[in-house]
Design a protein around this motif. Structure first.
Motif, PDB file in Angstrom:
ATOM      1  N   ASN A 127      -3.658  -2.139  -2.679  1.00 14.47           N
ATOM      2  CA  ASN A 127      -3.246  -3.456  -2.203  1.00 14.47           C
ATOM      3  C   ASN A 127      -3.684  -3.631  -0.762  1.00 14.47           C
ATOM      4  O   ASN A 127      -3.872  -2.663  -0.024  1.00 14.47           O
ATOM      5  CB  ASN A 127      -1.734  -3.639  -2.343  1.00 14.47           C
ATOM      6  CG  ASN A 127      -0.932  -2.741  -1.424  1.00 14.47           C
ATOM      7  OD1 ASN A 127      -0.553  -3.114  -0.326  1.00 14.47           O
ATOM      8  ND2 ASN A 127      -0.664  -1.509  -1.889  1.00 14.47           N
ATOM      9  N   GLY A 128      -3.876  -4.867  -0.380  1.00 16.29           N
ATOM     10  CA  GLY A 128      -4.339  -5.168   0.963  1.00 16.29           C
ATOM     11  C   GLY A 128      -3.479  -6.224   1.624  1.00 16.29           C
ATOM     12  O   GLY A 128      -2.579  -6.807   1.015  1.00 16.29           O
ATOM     13  N   GLU A 129      -3.762  -6.450   2.882  1.00 11.94           N
ATOM     14  CA  GLU A 129      -3.089  -7.487   3.658  1.00 11.94           C
ATOM     15  C   GLU A 129      -4.177  -8.285   4.361  1.00 11.94           C
ATOM     16  O   GLU A 129      -4.790  -7.802   5.315  1.00 11.94           O
ATOM     17  CB  GLU A 129      -2.110  -6.875   4.653  1.00 11.94           C
ATOM     18  CG  GLU A 129      -1.126  -7.857   5.229  1.00 11.94           C
ATOM     19  CD  GLU A 129      -0.033  -7.155   6.018  1.00 11.94           C
ATOM     20  OE1 GLU A 129       1.157  -7.382   5.723  1.00 11.94           O
ATOM     21  OE2 GLU A 129      -0.368  -6.377   6.923  1.00 11.94           O
ATOM     22  N   VAL A 130      -4.421  -9.479   3.872  1.00 12.88           N
ATOM     23  CA  VAL A 130      -5.551 -10.291   4.316  1.00 12.88           C
ATOM     24  C   VAL A 130      -5.034 -11.515   5.063  1.00 12.88           C
ATOM     25  O   VAL A 130      -4.120 -12.208   4.580  1.00 12.88           O
ATOM     26  CB  VAL A 130      -6.423 -10.722   3.121  1.00 12.88           C
ATOM     27  CG1 VAL A 130      -7.600 -11.571   3.584  1.00 12.88           C
ATOM     28  CG2 VAL A 130      -6.915  -9.493   2.354  1.00 12.88           C
ATOM     29  N   LYS A 131      -5.615 -11.797   6.209  1.00 12.25           N
ATOM     30  CA  LYS A 131      -5.221 -12.946   7.008  1.00 12.25           C
ATOM     31  C   LYS A 131      -5.902 -14.203   6.465  1.00 12.25           C
ATOM     32  O   LYS A 131      -7.125 -14.275   6.384  1.00 12.25           O
ATOM     33  CB  LYS A 131      -5.622 -12.726   8.461  1.00 12.25           C
ATOM     34  CG  LYS A 131      -4.987 -13.712   9.435  1.00 12.25           C
ATOM     35  CD  LYS A 131      -3.529 -13.374   9.713  1.00 12.25           C
ATOM     36  CE  LYS A 131      -3.376 -12.137  10.570  1.00 12.25           C
ATOM     37  NZ  LYS A 131      -1.939 -11.877  10.908  1.00 12.25           N
ATOM     38  N   VAL A 132      -5.075 -15.199   6.083  1.00  5.79           N
ATOM     39  CA  VAL A 132      -5.582 -16.489   5.588  1.00  5.79           C
ATOM     40  C   VAL A 132      -4.849 -17.591   6.336  1.00  5.79           C
ATOM     41  O   VAL A 132      -3.617 -17.693   6.256  1.00  5.79           O
ATOM     42  CB  VAL A 132      -5.369 -16.645   4.072  1.00  5.79           C
ATOM     43  CG1 VAL A 132      -5.850 -18.021   3.612  1.00  5.79           C
ATOM     44  CG2 VAL A 132      -6.101 -15.543   3.314  1.00  5.79           C
ATOM     45  N   ASP A 133      -5.610 -18.405   7.082  1.00  4.67           N
ATOM     46  CA  ASP A 133      -5.019 -19.491   7.875  1.00  4.67           C
ATOM     47  C   ASP A 133      -3.888 -18.986   8.766  1.00  4.67           C
ATOM     48  O   ASP A 133      -2.833 -19.627   8.900  1.00  4.67           O
ATOM     49  CB  ASP A 133      -4.498 -20.599   6.955  1.00  4.67           C
ATOM     50  CG  ASP A 133      -5.611 -21.270   6.159  1.00  4.67           C
ATOM     51  OD1 ASP A 133      -6.740 -21.320   6.673  1.00  4.67           O
ATOM     52  OD2 ASP A 133      -5.332 -21.726   5.036  1.00  4.67           O
ATOM     53  N   GLY A 134      -4.101 -17.820   9.361  1.00  7.74           N
ATOM     54  CA  GLY A 134      -3.146 -17.266  10.307  1.00  7.74           C
ATOM     55  C   GLY A 134      -1.968 -16.545   9.695  1.00  7.74           C
ATOM     56  O   GLY A 134      -1.132 -16.004  10.423  1.00  7.74           O
ATOM     57  N   ALA A 135      -1.879 -16.508   8.369  1.00 11.00           N
ATOM     58  CA  ALA A 135      -0.768 -15.824   7.687  1.00 11.00           C
ATOM     59  C   ALA A 135      -1.299 -14.687   6.825  1.00 11.00           C
ATOM     60  O   ALA A 135      -2.414 -14.755   6.296  1.00 11.00           O
ATOM     61  CB  ALA A 135       0.017 -16.814   6.826  1.00 11.00           C
ATOM     62  N   ASP A 136      -0.491 -13.633   6.689  1.00 10.93           N
ATOM     63  CA  ASP A 136      -0.887 -12.486   5.877  1.00 10.93           C
ATOM     64  C   ASP A 136      -0.627 -12.754   4.397  1.00 10.93           C
ATOM     65  O   ASP A 136       0.421 -13.298   4.024  1.00 10.93           O
ATOM     66  CB  ASP A 136      -0.113 -11.239   6.295  1.00 10.93           C
ATOM     67  CG  ASP A 136      -0.505 -10.748   7.672  1.00 10.93           C
ATOM     68  OD1 ASP A 136      -1.674 -10.932   8.043  1.00 10.93           O
ATOM     69  OD2 ASP A 136       0.370 -10.217   8.387  1.00 10.93           O
ATOM     70  N   ARG A 137      -1.583 -12.367   3.558  1.00 13.45           N
ATOM     71  CA  ARG A 137      -1.414 -12.439   2.118  1.00 13.45           C
ATOM     72  C   ARG A 137      -1.550 -11.048   1.516  1.00 13.45           C
ATOM     73  O   ARG A 137      -2.488 -10.316   1.856  1.00 13.45           O
ATOM     74  CB  ARG A 137      -2.437 -13.388   1.487  1.00 13.45           C
ATOM     75  CG  ARG A 137      -2.144 -14.851   1.766  1.00 13.45           C
ATOM     76  CD  ARG A 137      -3.042 -15.774   0.971  1.00 13.45           C
ATOM     77  NE  ARG A 137      -2.675 -17.167   1.173  1.00 13.45           N
ATOM     78  CZ  ARG A 137      -3.301 -18.207   0.623  1.00 13.45           C
ATOM     79  NH1 ARG A 137      -4.358 -17.989  -0.175  1.00 13.45           N
ATOM     80  NH2 ARG A 137      -2.892 -19.432   0.853  1.00 13.45           N
TER      81      ARG A 137
END
Length: 418
Positions: A84-94
């Protein structure tokens, strides 16, 4: 939000205010030294779990989330929820799940020279045999996304983010999970028998359609755990039925983002009931590397020393230290004055990063790292694209500590073979 009442009491606050922030005891006379190291060879994830059609180039990893010594050079380990990962999208982590069909697994290993050899894998399943998966459970959890960080995935109330394992004399496995947080019982085949969650959450799981029994056997305040900071390890005490578990970081308390008190508790696996809950005060952040904040401190491993004493690993992303603490039910809060430093591993050559599993053999600490499945989880991956290798391997090391203050303690399985 449920009110956290166990350690946020006036009495506990008074104890905390009077506590000495620095560690109470001096370090061993000589620095710890790594005596041996073994590495897990690359093994495609689809070779381990046959339900995976496309492992996206991910190898078996993450087994360092827990370590239970069976005797000799053999151990049970457990993966976490999977790649699993933690990806920044529009300033928020997904939170992304690269291989969403992966299910957490128990992995029995043997150390042979400089290699970690996998002897057996037991993916965790529901009583009916379906993989539990590692997906988020309820709307209160992180929303799951596919590897592209754009496609939402469905919640799964059966999903587990396992982080520690022991095996009781009846052959059952007991694990801890971050989502609930919860204590999970599985039979000898890896089928989940029961899940114990903070009181009040059992109804949420039932409403979501969970496929195995869920009971509110734990203190209700634990439901306020921080996201991705649930139970992190479990230790089987010498009576073979009592376990100690630890919450990785402080529960959420409004206005106290850098709060430095978390929770330990003991649980009776025979009666399926909480025995006692302790507040646990981390060492002062100023005693770690410059810039360390309260939010950076974590408990990542527990090792039993006696029926009333455990070693606790406090760590940041760059440092780890082990303290012996007494589980005295007359105390509401374990402070730095109650700790005896066994080993400070900061700067010790050969100690891997992110140590989450540990055992003890005399004055030798056995440590295993969590390599997060060895891929770059900070970026999104389009459908069909293999992941980028992080170059981080799963490593198990034996660390010699100069003193042996606990009388050649070993922590093998109790009355168990393999």
């Amino acid at each position: 939000m449920r009110t956290h009442t166990t350690i946020s009491t006036a009495a506990a606050v008074a104890v905390l205010a009077a506590a000495v922030a620095a560690p109470a005891a001096a370090a061993p006379q000589a620095a710890p030294i790594v005596k041996s190291s073994a590495t897990l060879p690359a093994t495609p994830l689809s070779d381990v779990e046959r339900q995976i059609a496309d492992d996206r180039g991910v190898d078996l990893g993450g087994i360092g989330s827990g370590l239970f010594h069976l005797g000799g050079n053999e151990y049970w380990t457990v993966t976490d929820r999977g790649p699993n990962g933690e990806v920044k999208v529009d300033g928020a982590d997904r939170r992304t799940f690269v291989v969403p069909e992966f299910t957490p697994a128990l992995v029995r290993i043997r150390v042979q020279g400089d290699r970690i050899v996998v002897l057996e894998t037991l993916p965790l399943t529901t009583p009916g045999g379906a993989p539990v998966t590692g997906l988020s459970n309820l709307p209160r959890d992180e929303k799951p996304y596919a590897a592209d960080a754009a496609t939402p995935l469905p919640l799964n109330p059966n999903g587990l983010d396992t982080e520690g394992v022991v095996r009781t004399p009846d052959g059952h496995f007991w694990l801890v999970d971050e989502y609930g947080p919860s204590i999970v019982e599985a039979d000898a085949h890896g089928r989940v028998v029961a899940r114990h969650v903070p009181a009040g959450l059992e109804d949420d799981y039932a409403a979501a359609g969970v496929a195995y029994p869920v009971t509110g056997s734990l203190p209700a305040g634990l439901a306020d755990r921080r996201s991705n900071r649930g139970f992190e390890d479990i230790a089987l005490l010498p009576d073979g039925r009592t376990v100690a578990v630890a919450l990785q970081s402080s529960v959420v308390v409004s206005g106290e983002r850098d709060r430095t008190v978390t929770e330990l508790l003991t649980f009776d696996t025979a009666t399926r009931a909480t025995v006692h809950e302790f507040g646990y005060q981390f060492d002062d952040p100023s005693t770690f590397a410059a810039g360390t904040r309260g939010r950076d401190l974590k408990i990542s491993a527990l090792i039993p020393l006696s029926q009333t004493r455990v070693l606790v690993e406090e760590r940041t992303d760059t440092e780890a230290r082990f303290h012996a603490v007494d589980l005295d039910p007359s105390r509401a809060l374990i402070t730095s004055a109650d700790k005896t430093l066994f080993a400070n591993l900061a700067g010790v050559a050969g100690v891997p990063g992110k140590v989450e599993g540990a055992a003890l053999r005399g004055n030798r600490l056995i440590l295993i790292s969590d390599n997060d499945f060895g891929f770059d989880g900070s970026r999104a991956y389009p459908a069909g694209q293999d992941v980028a290798d992080s170059g981080i391997e799963t490593v198990l090391v034996e660390v010699k500590v100069d003193d042996d203050p606990f009388g050649s303690v070993e922590t093998p399985g109790i009355g168990l073979g393999s």
